[in-house]
Design a protein around this motif. Structure first.
Motif, PDB file in Angstrom:
ATOM      1  N   THR A  89      -1.924  11.841 -11.472  1.00 58.46           N
ATOM      2  CA  THR A  89      -1.866  13.282 -11.670  1.00 58.46           C
ATOM      3  C   THR A  89      -1.956  14.003 -10.336  1.00 58.46           C
ATOM      4  OG1 THR A  89      -2.871  15.146 -12.853  1.00 58.46           O
ATOM      5  CG2 THR A  89      -4.377  13.497 -11.960  1.00 58.46           C
ATOM      6  N   ASP A  90      -1.603  15.281 -10.344  1.00 54.13           N
ATOM      7  CA  ASP A  90      -1.819  16.112  -9.163  1.00 54.13           C
ATOM      8  C   ASP A  90      -3.002  17.064  -9.375  1.00 54.13           C
ATOM      9  OD1 ASP A  90      -0.706  17.869 -10.959  1.00 54.13           O
ATOM     10  OD2 ASP A  90       0.848  18.605  -9.614  1.00 54.13           O
ATOM     11  N   ASP A  91      -3.682  16.964 -10.533  1.00 55.87           N
ATOM     12  CA  ASP A  91      -4.863  17.782 -10.824  1.00 55.87           C
ATOM     13  C   ASP A  91      -5.822  16.955 -11.683  1.00 55.87           C
ATOM     14  OD1 ASP A  91      -6.776  19.609 -11.696  1.00 55.87           O
ATOM     15  OD2 ASP A  91      -5.320  21.225 -11.943  1.00 55.87           O
ATOM     16  N   LEU A  92      -6.694  16.220 -11.038  1.00 60.28           N
ATOM     17  CA  LEU A  92      -7.550  15.262 -11.734  1.00 60.28           C
ATOM     18  C   LEU A  92      -8.513  15.934 -12.713  1.00 60.28           C
ATOM     19  CD1 LEU A  92      -8.229  12.302 -12.088  1.00 60.28           C
ATOM     20  CD2 LEU A  92      -9.764  12.481 -10.124  1.00 60.28           C
ATOM     21  N   ASP A  93      -9.107  17.052 -12.341  1.00 65.40           N
ATOM     22  CA  ASP A  93     -10.037  17.738 -13.248  1.00 65.40           C
ATOM     23  C   ASP A  93      -9.336  18.186 -14.528  1.00 65.40           C
ATOM     24  OD1 ASP A  93     -12.199  17.430 -11.518  1.00 65.40           O
ATOM     25  OD2 ASP A  93     -11.801  19.341 -10.517  1.00 65.40           O
ATOM     26  N   SER A 100      -0.571  10.876  -0.719  1.00 71.02           N
ATOM     27  CA  SER A 100       0.155  12.058  -0.253  1.00 71.02           C
ATOM     28  C   SER A 100       1.507  12.210  -0.937  1.00 71.02           C
ATOM     29  CB  SER A 100       0.342  12.006   1.262  1.00 71.02           C
ATOM     30  OG  SER A 100       1.044  10.838   1.626  1.00 71.02           O
ATOM     31  N   THR A 101       1.983  11.164  -1.584  1.00 70.24           N
ATOM     32  CA  THR A 101       3.226  11.227  -2.349  1.00 70.24           C
ATOM     33  C   THR A 101       2.956  10.683  -3.745  1.00 70.24           C
ATOM     34  OG1 THR A 101       3.893   9.041  -1.582  1.00 70.24           O
ATOM     35  CG2 THR A 101       4.695  10.918  -0.310  1.00 70.24           C
ATOM     36  N   PRO A 102       3.772  11.060  -4.724  1.00 68.93           N
ATOM     37  CA  PRO A 102       3.553  10.536  -6.075  1.00 68.93           C
ATOM     38  C   PRO A 102       3.695   9.016  -6.092  1.00 68.93           C
ATOM     39  CG  PRO A 102       5.177  12.303  -6.102  1.00 68.93           C
ATOM     40  CD  PRO A 102       4.898  11.975  -4.669  1.00 68.93           C
ATOM     41  N   MET A 134       0.813  18.444  -1.120  1.00 67.49           N
ATOM     42  CA  MET A 134       0.168  18.217  -2.401  1.00 67.49           C
ATOM     43  C   MET A 134      -0.411  16.804  -2.405  1.00 67.49           C
ATOM     44  SD  MET A 134       1.755  18.442  -6.243  1.00 67.49           S
ATOM     45  CE  MET A 134       1.789  20.213  -6.234  1.00 67.49           C
ATOM     46  N   THR A 135      -1.585  16.660  -2.988  1.00 66.00           N
ATOM     47  CA  THR A 135      -2.225  15.356  -3.103  1.00 66.00           C
ATOM     48  C   THR A 135      -2.138  14.874  -4.546  1.00 66.00           C
ATOM     49  OG1 THR A 135      -3.768  15.881  -1.339  1.00 66.00           O
ATOM     50  CG2 THR A 135      -4.382  14.094  -2.792  1.00 66.00           C
ATOM     51  N   TYR A 136      -1.823  13.627  -4.705  1.00 65.91           N
ATOM     52  CA  TYR A 136      -1.759  12.997  -6.018  1.00 65.91           C
ATOM     53  C   TYR A 136      -2.914  12.017  -6.139  1.00 65.91           C
ATOM     54  CZ  TYR A 136       2.895  14.948  -6.090  1.00 65.91           C
ATOM     55  OH  TYR A 136       3.951  15.816  -6.061  1.00 65.91           O
ATOM     56  N   GLN A 137      -3.368  11.788  -7.354  1.00 62.43           N
ATOM     57  CA  GLN A 137      -4.456  10.857  -7.612  1.00 62.43           C
ATOM     58  C   GLN A 137      -3.992   9.783  -8.591  1.00 62.43           C
ATOM     59  OE1 GLN A 137      -7.783  11.028  -6.517  1.00 62.43           O
ATOM     60  NE2 GLN A 137      -7.318  12.779  -5.238  1.00 62.43           N
ATOM     61  N   VAL A 138      -4.284   8.539  -8.271  1.00 67.25           N
ATOM     62  CA  VAL A 138      -4.188   7.448  -9.231  1.00 67.25           C
ATOM     63  C   VAL A 138      -5.616   7.259  -9.719  1.00 67.25           C
ATOM     64  CG1 VAL A 138      -3.665   5.007  -9.561  1.00 67.25           C
ATOM     65  CG2 VAL A 138      -2.249   6.394  -8.039  1.00 67.25           C
TER      66      VAL A 138
END
Length: 60
Positions: free
Chosen positions: A20-24, A56-58, A1-5
């Motif tokens: 988040t793990d779902d930016l949209d 790649s990690t929270p 799972m990919t996380y986004q800052v």
């Protein structure tokens, strides 16, 4: 799972930083207007994405 800052900015120049793990989905949630007693981003939007970075990690 990919996380986004991510960093959002509104028309008055305010910034909001999140993760988040779902930016949209998250951006759509910040820009919702159907709740009158909403959180900071709902009261101060609309928001535009100005930066994001995958992890790649929270983030801690």
């Amino acid at each position: 799972m990919t996380y986004q800052v991510y960093i959002l900015q509104n028309a008055s120049g305010r910034f909001y930083v999140g993760q988040t793990d779902d930016l949209d989905r998250r951006l759509a949630s910040h820009n919702r207007t159907d709740k009158t007693a909403g959180k900071f981003t709902r009261k101060n939007g609309p928001w535009s994405l100005v930066w994001s970075e995958p992890h790649s990690t929270p983030p801690a």
